[in-house]
Motif scaffolding. Structure first.
Motif, PDB file in Angstrom:
ATOM      1  N   LEU A 163       0.829  -1.209   0.000  1.00  0.00           N
ATOM      2  CA  LEU A 163       0.000   0.000   0.000  1.00  0.00           C
ATOM      3  C   LEU A 163       0.864   1.260   0.000  1.00  0.00           C
ATOM      4  O   LEU A 163       0.516   2.256  -0.647  1.00  0.00           O
ATOM      5  N   ILE A 169      -3.401   1.053  -5.899  1.00  0.00           N
ATOM      6  CA  ILE A 169      -3.756  -0.344  -6.160  1.00  0.00           C
ATOM      7  C   ILE A 169      -5.266  -0.514  -6.211  1.00  0.00           C
ATOM      8  O   ILE A 169      -6.001   0.038  -5.389  1.00  0.00           O
ATOM      9  N   THR A 170      -5.735  -1.289  -7.206  1.00  0.00           N
ATOM     10  CA  THR A 170      -7.168  -1.600  -7.303  1.00  0.00           C
ATOM     11  C   THR A 170      -7.450  -3.085  -7.135  1.00  0.00           C
ATOM     12  O   THR A 170      -8.556  -3.466  -6.752  1.00  0.00           O
ATOM     13  N   HIS A 171      -6.433  -3.941  -7.435  1.00  0.00           N
ATOM     14  CA  HIS A 171      -6.612  -5.393  -7.345  1.00  0.00           C
ATOM     15  C   HIS A 171      -5.337  -6.030  -6.800  1.00  0.00           C
ATOM     16  O   HIS A 171      -4.230  -5.634  -7.201  1.00  0.00           O
ATOM     17  N   LEU A 189      -5.318  -4.863   3.349  1.00  0.00           N
ATOM     18  CA  LEU A 189      -5.870  -3.981   2.329  1.00  0.00           C
ATOM     19  C   LEU A 189      -7.359  -3.728   2.556  1.00  0.00           C
ATOM     20  O   LEU A 189      -7.839  -2.598   2.360  1.00  0.00           O
ATOM     21  N   ARG A 193      -8.140  -0.070   2.561  1.00  0.00           N
ATOM     22  CA  ARG A 193      -8.687   0.316   1.254  1.00  0.00           C
ATOM     23  C   ARG A 193      -9.755  -0.702   0.868  1.00  0.00           C
ATOM     24  O   ARG A 193      -9.499  -1.607   0.073  1.00  0.00           O
ATOM     25  N   GLU A 195     -12.106  -0.880  -1.076  1.00  0.00           N
ATOM     26  CA  GLU A 195     -12.506  -1.039  -2.477  1.00  0.00           C
ATOM     27  C   GLU A 195     -11.560  -1.929  -3.271  1.00  0.00           C
ATOM     28  O   GLU A 195     -11.887  -2.355  -4.390  1.00  0.00           O
ATOM     29  N   VAL A 196     -10.382  -2.243  -2.727  1.00  0.00           N
ATOM     30  CA  VAL A 196      -9.433  -3.094  -3.429  1.00  0.00           C
ATOM     31  C   VAL A 196      -9.990  -4.517  -3.530  1.00  0.00           C
ATOM     32  O   VAL A 196     -10.461  -5.087  -2.545  1.00  0.00           O
ATOM     33  N   GLN A 197      -9.917  -5.100  -4.717  1.00  0.00           N
ATOM     34  CA  GLN A 197     -10.402  -6.455  -4.939  1.00  0.00           C
ATOM     35  C   GLN A 197      -9.288  -7.462  -4.602  1.00  0.00           C
ATOM     36  O   GLN A 197      -8.137  -7.286  -5.018  1.00  0.00           O
ATOM     37  N   GLY A 280      -7.191   0.135 -14.102  1.00  0.00           N
ATOM     38  CA  GLY A 280      -6.826  -0.276 -12.751  1.00  0.00           C
ATOM     39  C   GLY A 280      -5.341  -0.520 -12.620  1.00  0.00           C
ATOM     40  O   GLY A 280      -4.566  -0.405 -13.575  1.00  0.00           O
TER      41      GLY A 280
END
Length: 316
Positions: A163, A169-171, A189, A193, A195-197, A280
């Motif tokens: 992080l 980062i998104t995924h 995460l 965060r 929303e991170v997948q 992303g």
């Protein structure tokens, strides 16, 4: 440059490499965390240190202790390095069909190898270690699959590092092995965060992909259940043996990253994610370097021959 008092102080704080040239979507970045830069050569350095540190702190490990652990290589190698430094005797239960480099490095660090049937894979090594620990209660069985120091190592180190280095980062994509990396990084995460997948990479049921397991094959690591794996994961991506080899070769040919086969599997999973989203930033784990797999022909043999070998050699 700093001077360190022990090689174990160099564990963690690994770099991240941009391999977006391998992304099937120009609007999706793919970044790999180079865990092969750890001193014993893999992401498992983190959990080996954490498990041993915690066992020393709570009195489980005492001077002269004998430690037993099942491993197909990386965790055993990391534990062997640390046990050698701290004066513990280490016995590693190892499937007989691992690559020769794994056995050699365990021997370099002074571990005693106890072979388990290759046909039984890593699950057979686990069962053999469990039986031996019951026969010898004086031995210390840290059991990476059930020891919460495993995901905790990644919650406290790998997750924060990712992080800090990749705030956009998104995924997050990682292989499902002991599940410690996914559980620890994913939990961190999710807390910071949401929303991170969080996505796992696993092989089809009944097929062997280096370093990975399918939960439908009958063994669910206790740490996966303890850390709420089913609730934490946003999904899975299936990667077949041939795909893992193809993407491992692409990683070295197109990005210059000489990595182990599980890294190719994770990259293949990341590419599948990239193909399904518009934009992303994906981070995946490059678990170790490729030098421990050279004898397998995974990088140089005809691809059909390399895939066939994957059925008989445990690479991870």
């Amino acid at each position: 440059m700093a001077v360190y008092s022990s090689i174990t102080e160099l564990i963690g704080n690994t770099p991240i490499i941009d391999v977006s040239q391998l992304s099937p979507n120009p609007d999706v970045r793919i970044l790999g965390k180079l865990e092969g830069n750890n001193p014993a050569g893999s992401v498992k350095d983190r959990i080996a240190r954490q498990m041993i540190d915690e066992a020393e702190a709570d009195g489980t490990l005492k001077p002269g202790s004998i430690v037993i652990e099942p491993s197909s290589g990386n965790t055993g190698i990391a534990m062997a390095m640390i046990c050698r430094l701290r004066g513990y005797t280490l016995k590693i239960v190892l499937p007989e069909n691992v690559s020769i480099e794994r056995r050699q490095l365990l021997e370099v660090f002074g571990a005693e190898i106890i072979l388990s049937p290759g046909a039984e894979g890593s699950n057979g090594a686990v069962r053999r270690a469990q039986a031996l620990s019951e026969e010898h209660p004086e031995w210390v069985f840290l059991y990476q699959y059930g020891n919460e120091a495993n995901p905790r190592a990644h919650y406290e180190t790998t997750g924060p590092e990712i992080l800090a280095d990749v705030p956009d980062i998104t995924h997050f994509v990682a292989g499902l092995g002991t599940s410690g990396t996914l559980m620890g990084v994913g939990t961190y995460l999710r807390e910071h965060r949401p929303e991170v997948q969080i996505l796992a990479v696993e092989p089809p049921a009944g097929e062997l992909v280096e370093g990975l397991r399918n939960l439908d094959d009958g063994y669910i690591p206790p740490v996966f259940e303890k850390w709420g794996g089913l609730e934490l994961l946003d999904g899975k991506r299936i990667v077949r043996p041939r795909e893992s080899l193809e993407w491992t070769r692409r990683l070295v040919a197109e990005a210059g990253v000489f990595a182990g086969i599980s890294s190719g599997a994770a990259l293949a999973g990341a590419a599948k994610v990239a193909a399904r989203i518009e934009t992303g930033t994906i981070v995946f784990i490059i678990c170790d370097g490729g030098w421990k797999y050279l004898s397998t022909g995974a990088y140089t043999d005809d691809l059909d021959a390399a895939e066939a070998k994957a059925e008989s050699i445990i690479y991870f």
